[in-house]
Write a protein that holds these residues in place. Structure first.
Motif, PDB file in Angstrom:
ATOM      1  N   TRP A   1       0.087   8.777   6.812  1.00 31.13           N
ATOM      2  CA  TRP A   1      -1.253   8.453   7.310  1.00 31.13           C
ATOM      3  C   TRP A   1      -1.526   9.129   8.667  1.00 31.13           C
ATOM      4  N   ARG A   2      -0.460   9.262   9.494  1.00 29.33           N
ATOM      5  CA  ARG A   2      -0.664   9.872  10.817  1.00 29.33           C
ATOM      6  C   ARG A   2      -1.214  11.292  10.716  1.00 29.33           C
ATOM      7  N   LEU A   3      -0.833  11.994   9.655  1.00 29.03           N
ATOM      8  CA  LEU A   3      -1.313  13.363   9.449  1.00 29.03           C
ATOM      9  C   LEU A   3      -2.831  13.402   9.359  1.00 29.03           C
TER      10      LEU A   3
ATOM     11  N   SER B   1       4.944   7.972  -0.873  1.00 28.37           N
ATOM     12  CA  SER B   1       5.714   7.174   0.088  1.00 28.37           C
ATOM     13  C   SER B   1       6.618   6.178  -0.635  1.00 28.37           C
ATOM     14  N   GLN B   2       7.834   6.025  -0.137  1.00 25.08           N
ATOM     15  CA  GLN B   2       8.784   5.085  -0.735  1.00 25.08           C
ATOM     16  C   GLN B   2       9.033   3.894   0.177  1.00 25.08           C
ATOM     17  N   SER B   3       8.386   3.900   1.320  1.00 24.40           N
ATOM     18  CA  SER B   3       8.540   2.775   2.249  1.00 24.40           C
ATOM     19  C   SER B   3       7.275   2.667   3.084  1.00 24.40           C
ATOM     20  N   LEU B   4       7.142   1.531   3.745  1.00 24.93           N
ATOM     21  CA  LEU B   4       5.998   1.311   4.619  1.00 24.93           C
ATOM     22  C   LEU B   4       5.971   2.367   5.727  1.00 24.93           C
ATOM     23  N   GLN B   5       7.197   2.674   6.264  1.00 27.95           N
ATOM     24  CA  GLN B   5       7.284   3.642   7.353  1.00 27.95           C
ATOM     25  C   GLN B   5       6.828   5.019   6.886  1.00 27.95           C
ATOM     26  N   GLN B   6       7.254   5.401   5.687  1.00 27.42           N
ATOM     27  CA  GLN B   6       6.860   6.714   5.185  1.00 27.42           C
ATOM     28  C   GLN B   6       5.342   6.772   4.943  1.00 27.42           C
TER      29      GLN B   6
ATOM     30  N   LEU C   1       0.846  -1.199   0.000  1.00 24.22           N
ATOM     31  CA  LEU C   1       0.000   0.000   0.000  1.00 24.22           C
ATOM     32  C   LEU C   1       0.879   1.246   0.000  1.00 24.22           C
ATOM     33  N   THR C   2       0.589   2.122  -0.912  1.00 16.78           N
ATOM     34  CA  THR C   2       1.413   3.302  -1.127  1.00 16.78           C
ATOM     35  C   THR C   2       0.559   4.554  -0.940  1.00 16.78           C
ATOM     36  N   VAL C   3       1.170   5.592  -0.360  1.00 18.14           N
ATOM     37  CA  VAL C   3       0.424   6.804  -0.041  1.00 18.14           C
ATOM     38  C   VAL C   3       0.989   7.988  -0.815  1.00 18.14           C
ATOM     39  N   PHE C   4       0.085   8.755  -1.387  1.00 16.78           N
ATOM     40  CA  PHE C   4       0.439   9.983  -2.091  1.00 16.78           C
ATOM     41  C   PHE C   4      -0.237  11.121  -1.337  1.00 16.78           C
ATOM     42  N   VAL C   5       0.522  12.122  -0.886  1.00 10.38           N
ATOM     43  CA  VAL C   5      -0.119  13.316  -0.327  1.00 10.38           C
ATOM     44  C   VAL C   5       0.112  14.470  -1.292  1.00 10.38           C
ATOM     45  N   LEU C   6      -0.983  15.159  -1.629  1.00 13.64           N
ATOM     46  CA  LEU C   6      -0.908  16.247  -2.600  1.00 13.64           C
ATOM     47  C   LEU C   6      -1.405  17.548  -1.981  1.00 13.64           C
ATOM     48  N   GLY C   7      -0.778  18.650  -2.310  1.00 10.09           N
ATOM     49  CA  GLY C   7      -1.290  19.970  -1.945  1.00 10.09           C
ATOM     50  C   GLY C   7      -2.220  20.455  -3.038  1.00 10.09           C
ATOM     51  N   VAL C   8      -3.453  20.826  -2.673  1.00  7.35           N
ATOM     52  CA  VAL C   8      -4.481  21.115  -3.671  1.00  7.35           C
ATOM     53  C   VAL C   8      -4.969  22.554  -3.505  1.00  7.35           C
ATOM     54  N   THR C   9      -5.248  23.217  -4.631  1.00  4.49           N
ATOM     55  CA  THR C   9      -5.528  24.663  -4.606  1.00  4.49           C
ATOM     56  C   THR C   9      -6.890  25.024  -4.007  1.00  4.49           C
TER      57      THR C   9
END
Lengths: 459, 459
Positions: free
Chosen positions: B319-321, B309-314, B217-225
């Protein structure tokens, strides 16, 4: 004012049919065993007209029978007692579509395939699919919670209903769930109407959900040594790759398809049973995984041969071996039963049902096929040439209690996806307790206090 | 014989608590705003004991309140009127597991995380997940149809319930659906109990379905306008890749997490809103697809920055955010509302709700976060430092009708996933019609004729 006059007032005369052909045609479904005798057929075009009809029916004490594509196999849409048949043929429009919500607002008369095609035109997918999708209507699908061939991945119709507009038997219009994904505001009556076989009221609008189109659907057909091996194959593939179908049919069934339809065998090796497995190959690594699963099954001796589709056409050809069974065997006047148990109990169940049939009627030929991936087996008993149809059906119905007794003992279902209708009313007790059936009757009374909506169906 | 004596007879004395601490503890949930006042707390260990209790309660006319992990936010498990609280803490066992059926038979007191862990030990996955999964119980999850953070891919709790054993308010034991996938035998009462907030009877056993563990499972966080851009980002990603989560939070919310928890920002660029997107990367082509979607969004100007994210930890850190927001803002005594609309209506809805709050109380700070992927928004109004708590809550509840009026007009839900309980009873009418609420009361009367099960909840 007499009832026909009132119908003409509500619907305008050209949408009220009383000619004998129409009464015969719209008064029955695919069961064919009941003699239709409705009073009239009406064709509403709006929720308001349906509501006016229900109010009139309550005042006059006349019964209404909902009618969709009439592809049901249990008599759920049959009218035998001067009922008014409410056909949704003219409420067949797609009213709205939203690409962000992936929702489609449909009238109940929309044909399943029409929704499938509409989804595809919008680069999306409506995943509920089955033999009669070219003529079955959405209102009927919802009322029987139709399943079909992709349940193992996509679930039943229930999963795809975001909202329902209904007219209850009391004539109230309810707008259930407003197409929302999350809505924790008390009892979800949407789910009560799904699968209710039109006994609580009429669905006049349905908001359906769509999903992404699966990529490069690939089909694997395997020859399997016996039913326990089939279950091992299922578990192996299920743990390796996301399946969109896991079907099976027996060698007897395949022979019939080869002989009668002239279809090619998937491979030369004969096996007692065949598994048809479908999955998405969105990357070649998926194909490798499937091949590894196949090899593991072959090493264990569960599988004797196999073929994997290399093109869309080949996938379609392999699917025909399974999809065309129902139509092909109809020439043999089969006595059909649509059964289910927990997936893991399939081997024991199949054995016991076969014993029950053979003990009583060893001359009957039994064909098995169905959806192993969800525990749903279609049992088809073929009529011996020497036997009269009426005699055959009478004999078969005598086997039913034995079959259903086994089903009850194993906590199975006497109707996996066809519904109860009229044909299985007497057998409902094998799958639902006395208390449950009493509660059903009480719930019906709330939504349909005068008992005018599809009376005599289910219980 | 008095009621406490009868309880001692049914449960043995050590499983009947009447000390003040226990009454206070088991008489409330996370709402904290109600003063508990139960008569006793009992701890059944079997369906039979629950049935005996319900029969006694019917005879004596004493009310029963079901109690799970008590993590509810609407007062659904609060006992304020000398009720007997029925805690399922001692019915917390996993009773059976079948790897072919992928089914787990659970007692209702099984903790959500316990089921998640059990699944993982068996190389399978229970996908319903949310903030309180470490203490919430399965019986409560089912009774509120719990949703959480993976609904966009896996649906709500409802999707994962194969069967329920219940004791109705009338004291009848029903075994609903027997764990079957396909079962078209009349009304599916299982779905009536799901989301009923324990007002129809007690769930004493649940058969849950598991699925394959998602890979990488991979996470992408994006800043959106802005919010309309957020919806475009959602549509773009949804059409590109199968999402398992699509969450959002505002810059105000992120700042608070950074300042109070010391969490690192996902990237330096500030944006009004952030999207957190999760998906399975079972092959590197998926990562490429996600990056392409990101680039398309950046070109359109919807997105100003992003990190994958490039790792499980990242992935966990990102996700914590989102996951720790609820706990972190609890220090600010937030007034919470759990709302939903059709996904496509989110921008208009968010605007209008903000206007409603600002027009009346411009000094209130509004934090937004939630599940864009299913139209579920958590609105949190923070208490100004200068204001007393009671005054703040009174003021907020005055804004409610304005918020709910907007919700009603836009066909939304006044409770997306928390339920109605006590706290939203007066607002039910904004999401359900008068006719629906009357039908709910009639249905309750069928299952609980004497009104002894969780009275005064929902309606």
């Amino acid at each position: 004012m007499n009832i026909l006059q009132q119908l003409n007032d509500i619907f305008t005369p050209e949408r009220v049919l009383t000619d004998e052909d129409s009464l015969q045609n719209y008064g029955k479904d695919w069961t064919q065993v009941y003699t239709p005798d409705p009073l009239a057929i009406v064709f509403p075009t709006s929720t308001e007209e349906v509501q006016a009809l229900v109010k009139m029916a309550n005042e006059e004490g006349v019964a209404l029978v909902p009618s969709g594509g009439r592809t049901g196999l249990c008599g759920g849409a049959v009218a035998m007692n001067k009922e008014i048949v409410v056909s949704f043929d003219r409420m067949n429009k797609i009213l709205d579509f939203n690409s962000i919500d992936r929702s489609v607002v449909c009238q109940p008369g929309v044909i399943t395939q029409q929704l499938q095609n509409f989804a595809e035109e919008n680069n999306l997918f409506y995943p509920v699919d089955f033999g009669s999708s070219g003529s079955s209507q959405l209102g009927g699908n919802i009322s029987t919670n139709a399943g079909g061939i992709k349940v193992v991945r996509y679930g039943l119709t229930r999963n795809w209903v975001l909202g329902l507009k209904v007219v209850t038997g009391a004539g109230e219009v309810l707008d259930l769930n407003h197409g929302l994904v999350k809505n924790a505001t008390g009892y979800d009556f949407r789910h009560l109407f799904i699968g209710a076989e039109g006994t609580l009221g009429f669905i006049t609008e349905a908001t359906m959900r769509l999903t992404n189109i699966p990529k490069n659907l690939t089909v694997f057909v395997l020859g399997v040594t016996d039913i326990p091996a089939l279950m091992q194959v299922f578990e192996t593939f299920q743990n390796t790759i996301e399946l969109s179908a896991f079907e099976f049919f027996s060698e007897d069934t395949l022979s019939l398809m080869v002989n009668d339809k002239g279809y090619a065998r998937p491979f030369d090796t004969e096996a007692p049973y065949y598994a048809l497995i479908e999955f998405e190959v969105d990357h070649e690594s998926k194909e490798e995984s499937a091949l590894q699963a196949f090899e593991a099954c072959a090493e264990e001796g569960w599988v004797v041969d196999g073929v994997m589709s290399q093109s869309l056409q080949q996938a379609k050809d392999l699917w025909r071996l399974r999809e065309d069974i129902s139509e092909t065997i109809s020439a043999y006047t089969p006595y059909k039963n649509d059964l289910s148990v927990n997936i893991s109990k399939v081997p024991e169940y199949l054995d016991k049902v076969e014993q029950a049939v053979n003990q009583n009627y060893s001359e009957f030929k039994v064909l098995w096929y169905g959806h192993i991936g969800d525990g749903n087996l279609h049992l088809n008993i073929l009529k011996p040439d020497s036997m009269e149809v009426s005699e055959f059906f009478e004999q078969c119905s005598k086997v039913n209690p034995d079959i259903f007794e086994v089903t009850k003992k194993m906590n199975g279902s006497v109707s996996a996806e066809h519904g109860i209708g009229i044909i299985k009313k007497n057998y409902l007790k094998y799958s639902r307790s006395k208390e449950e059936v009493e509660l059903m009757a009480s719930v019906k009374k709330i939504f349909d206090p005068k008992g005018i909506i599809n009376p005599g169906k289910i219980f």
